[in-house]
Write an enzyme that holds these catalytic residues in place. Structure first.
Site, PDB file in Angstrom:
ATOM      1  N   ASP A  21       0.533  -1.239  -0.092  1.00  0.00           N
ATOM      2  CA  ASP A  21      -0.237   0.098   0.182  1.00  0.00           C
ATOM      3  C   ASP A  21       0.801   1.202   0.219  1.00  0.00           C
ATOM      4  O   ASP A  21       1.858   1.731   1.245  1.00  0.00           O
ATOM      5  CB  ASP A  21      -1.522   0.002   1.014  1.00  0.00           C
ATOM      6  CG  ASP A  21      -1.876   1.681   1.688  1.00  0.00           C
ATOM      7  OD1 ASP A  21      -1.835   1.751   0.103  1.00  0.00           O
ATOM      8  OD2 ASP A  21      -1.887   1.382   2.834  1.00  0.00           O
ATOM      9  N   ASP A  98      -6.003 -10.916 -14.579  1.00  0.00           N
ATOM     10  CA  ASP A  98      -7.773 -12.172 -14.174  1.00  0.00           C
ATOM     11  C   ASP A  98      -8.888 -11.473 -15.318  1.00  0.00           C
ATOM     12  O   ASP A  98      -9.576 -10.176 -15.031  1.00  0.00           O
ATOM     13  CB  ASP A  98      -8.002 -11.812 -12.993  1.00  0.00           C
ATOM     14  CG  ASP A  98      -8.423 -12.819 -11.884  1.00  0.00           C
ATOM     15  OD1 ASP A  98      -9.507 -14.224 -12.755  1.00  0.00           O
ATOM     16  OD2 ASP A  98      -7.391 -13.437 -10.567  1.00  0.00           O
ATOM     17  N   ASP A 200     -10.911 -16.948 -14.560  1.00  0.00           N
ATOM     18  CA  ASP A 200     -12.109 -17.100 -13.559  1.00  0.00           C
ATOM     19  C   ASP A 200     -12.401 -18.189 -13.251  1.00  0.00           C
ATOM     20  O   ASP A 200     -13.510 -17.957 -14.579  1.00  0.00           O
ATOM     21  CB  ASP A 200     -12.305 -15.547 -13.022  1.00  0.00           C
ATOM     22  CG  ASP A 200     -12.532 -16.157 -11.923  1.00  0.00           C
ATOM     23  OD1 ASP A 200     -11.607 -16.174 -10.534  1.00  0.00           O
ATOM     24  OD2 ASP A 200     -13.958 -16.236 -10.906  1.00  0.00           O
ATOM     25  N   GLU A 255      -9.127 -21.609 -14.889  1.00  0.00           N
ATOM     26  CA  GLU A 255      -9.212 -22.208 -13.473  1.00  0.00           C
ATOM     27  C   GLU A 255     -10.535 -23.392 -14.002  1.00  0.00           C
ATOM     28  O   GLU A 255     -11.836 -22.000 -14.048  1.00  0.00           O
ATOM     29  CB  GLU A 255      -9.299 -20.656 -12.426  1.00  0.00           C
ATOM     30  CG  GLU A 255      -9.384 -21.781 -10.902  1.00  0.00           C
ATOM     31  CD  GLU A 255     -10.932 -20.851  -9.921  1.00  0.00           C
ATOM     32  OE1 GLU A 255     -10.625 -20.388  -8.751  1.00  0.00           O
ATOM     33  OE2 GLU A 255     -11.658 -19.785 -10.471  1.00  0.00           O
ATOM     34  N   HIS A 327      -4.891 -17.477  -4.029  1.00  0.00           N
ATOM     35  CA  HIS A 327      -5.400 -16.265  -2.774  1.00  0.00           C
ATOM     36  C   HIS A 327      -6.343 -17.629  -2.382  1.00  0.00           C
ATOM     37  O   HIS A 327      -7.534 -16.460  -1.294  1.00  0.00           O
ATOM     38  CB  HIS A 327      -6.353 -15.239  -3.193  1.00  0.00           C
ATOM     39  CG  HIS A 327      -6.916 -15.556  -4.873  1.00  0.00           C
ATOM     40  ND1 HIS A 327      -6.896 -16.310  -5.715  1.00  0.00           N
ATOM     41  CD2 HIS A 327      -8.347 -15.268  -4.772  1.00  0.00           C
ATOM     42  CE1 HIS A 327      -7.433 -16.445  -6.702  1.00  0.00           C
ATOM     43  NE2 HIS A 327      -8.841 -15.576  -5.805  1.00  0.00           N
ATOM     44  N   ASP A 328      -7.190 -18.883  -2.845  1.00  0.00           N
ATOM     45  CA  ASP A 328      -8.079 -18.932  -1.911  1.00  0.00           C
ATOM     46  C   ASP A 328      -7.823 -20.290  -0.993  1.00  0.00           C
ATOM     47  O   ASP A 328      -8.802 -20.867  -0.504  1.00  0.00           O
ATOM     48  CB  ASP A 328      -9.092 -19.817  -3.004  1.00  0.00           C
ATOM     49  CG  ASP A 328      -9.689 -19.015  -4.475  1.00  0.00           C
ATOM     50  OD1 ASP A 328     -10.194 -17.292  -4.016  1.00  0.00           O
ATOM     51  OD2 ASP A 328     -10.043 -19.248  -5.392  1.00  0.00           O
TER      52      ASP A 328
END
Ligand code: GLC
Length: 555
Positions: A21, A98, A200, A255, A327-328
């Site tokens: 950030d 993505d 995705d 995915e 990330h999952d």
């Protein structure tokens, strides 16, 4: 098989919200990624897969998109993204975007129009069905983030389908205007010179003609026998390839939950003209007995069976992706390794076992530091909407105790992966000067990128070596294209396999336990390639493997 430029490339996944950030908002941003490009170049990766940065109400942290061609102000601007692409290019790092086109956000103008009336021109862009005579949903399908996959909309008195949250309505791919709009949007990004797309849940875009009740129950999501991997989906992908993908020299990965190697071949066989590779999920399911995730003990024999099946099936018939994290998923060190005493050893061992396989390795941010799970006390501390739905089902439907439900959440939560990156020992791990959007893990005082860069024995430099070996060593061809042979499939503690071609044979031996184990291989070692302990020479005829030790040799 025809060779492609990306065959020896390594991809690094960034979950922008949790990366770096630069504004003090507590949420990572695109400039934060640019700031860390040199760090990534040092690691040696070739492509960044960027989780969604598009405009979004953030119901599912950006996987609910309300404008496909606009960067969300939370992450910066379109100009920032252009700069990222450009700065990446200077360092030979491509950007893989993505592509989330199974669904949009319910705040996407397409859906706002679609729901406004029965005769709106965009009505058919989504999947609308009349209620059953008793007013209930059209069928029994369950979604990932809600009990039913259907939401009732008052305005027109119909239900719309959403395989994820209510705020993620599924697009109707039967409609050729939808497909056209998606292809146009893909051209927009490709013309900017991106390296490719990660798609995705792309195996869910084909829906059946009628919408029958589902019978296969894996403990949670219902209906995938109808909406996953069907012929329709393959037809759409071939069309997408003709219309878009074939016109650029890019790399694509789909995915695809619920796939077997046969599906993998269909999606990734170069002659079929669909995708370059897919993410399969079989090895990510070995420690849970169903979608709602009752935890079962890790079993190395099963892991070996699954990995080998994919390695062998796709060799020459497609292409594998290789991953332990994203990330999952919870952090692999906490899952298949040891996240306390042998964190470093097991992180390196797991990396080595994966990176010597054939396929494209994906590293998820922080994996190169050996990051582990982060366990929160209360359900309210978890951000992920999946956890909240799951908790509710575990408590109310499955009648689990609060403690059992929480143990499950702590272990499997997607937030384990989403806790912000640990850059330094500074406050909030140097991730932000504000308040991190998700509570930090206190481990950062010891485990962080700065410390890793100062320690030549860190997981970071081990990963760097793994990447170098794949890309630019005398072993590259064997690592990238060689054949795969599993040894001792029934060994419960040690994973050993050989990679070979006409020129070389490489033996990989990895101890998956915290004990010393002894194994013997009837081979003569020519060279020690890499190991995670201090080794000078090695004799595989009598090998004493220390906890989580991995030894990789040319034989
Ligand atoms: C994919 C994403 C996941 C998201 C879901 C819905 O599985 O990886 O994060 O929640 O699709 O878009």
């Amino acid at each position: 098989m025809e060779k492609k430029w990306w065959h020896n490339h390594v991809v690094y996944q960034i979950y922008p919200r949790s990366f770096n950030d630069t504004t003090g908002s507590g949420v990572g941003d695109i400039n934060g990624i640019i700031e860390k490009l040199d760090y990534l170049a040092l690691l040696g990766i070739d492509i960044i897969w960027l989780s969604p940065i598009y405009k979004s109400p953030m119901d599912d942290n950006g996987y609910d998109i309300s404008d496909y061609q606009m960067v969300d102000p939370l992450f910066g601007s379109n100009e920032d993204l252009d700069r990222l692409i450009e700065e990446g290019k200077k360092r030979n790092i491509g950007i893989m975007m993505d592509l989330v086109v199974n669904h949009t956000s319910d705040e996407h103008p397409w859906f706002i129009e679609s729901k406004s009336s029965l005769d709106n021109p965009k009505r058919d862009w989504y999947i609308w069905k009349k209620p059953k005579p008793d007013g209930s949903a059209p069928n029994n399908w369950a979604a990932y983030f809600t009990r039913s996959a259907w939401a009732y909309d008052e305005t027109t008195g119909e239900y719309y389908l959403h395989l994820f949250s209510k705020k993620q309505p599924d697009l109707n791919w039967e409609n050729s205007e939808v497909r056209r709009a998606v292809y146009d949007m893909m051209h927009y990004w490709l013309k900017k010179g991106i390296a490719g797309f990660r798609m995705d849940v792309i195996n869910m875009i084909g829906k059946p003609k009628d919408y029958p009740d589902a019978y296969i129950h894996d403990g949670g999501v219902l209906g995938h026998e109808y909406w996953a991997n069907n012929n329709r989906c393959h037809e759409y992908l071939r069309e997408m390839y003709q219309e878009v993908l074939s016109k650029y020299d890019i790399v694509t990965v789909g995915e695809t939950p619920y796939v077997l190697p046969m599906d993998g071949m269909k999606f990734s066989h170069p002659k079929r003209g669909e995708l370059n590779m897919i993410f399969q999920f079989e090895h990510m399911s070995i420690d849970k007995d169903n979608e709602f995730g009752d935890r079962i003990p890790f079993d190395l024999v099963t892991l070996k069976q699954l990995m080998t099946k994919w390695q062998e099936s796709l060799h020459g018939n497609g292409w594998n992706s290789l991953y332990w994290n994203n990330h999952d998923q919870p952090r692999v060190v906490s899952r298949f390794g040891d996240d306390t005493k042998y964190r470093v050893e097991s992180a390196k061992m797991l990396g080595a076992v994966l990176h010597f396989m054939s396929g494209t390795p994906y590293i998820y941010q922080g994996e190169e530091l050996g990051l582990t799970n982060t366990y929160y006390e209360h359900i309210d501390e978890y951000n992920d909407l999946y956890d909240h739905n799951k908790y509710d089902i575990m408590i109310h439907d499955r009648k689990m105790t609060h403690e059992d439900a929480m143990n499950n959440i702590r272990y499997f939560s997607r937030d384990n992966a989403r806790v912000p990156m640990r850059w330094s020992e500074d406050e909030h791990a140097g991730f932000t000067t504000g308040t991190p959007w998700l509570q930090m893990n206190e481990d950062y005082k010891k485990v962080n990128a700065k410390a890793a860069l100062e320690d030549e024995n860190s997981v970071f430099y081990f990963y760097k070596n793994l990447i170098q070996l794949r890309k630019e060593s005398s072993y590259s061809a064997t690592i990238v294209y060689g054949k795969h042979q599993l040894l001792a499939p029934d060994d419960r503690d040690v994973y050993s396999y050989i990679r070979y071609d006409d020129h070389r044979r490489i033996l990989i031996v990895a101890n998956f336990t915290n004990q010393i184990v002894t194994r013997s291989f009837d081979e003569t070692v020519k060279n020690l390639i890499i190991s995670n302990y201090d080794l000078k020479t090695v004799d595989v005829q009598s090998l004493n493997l220390r906890p989580y030790e991995v030894v990789i040799v040319e034989i």
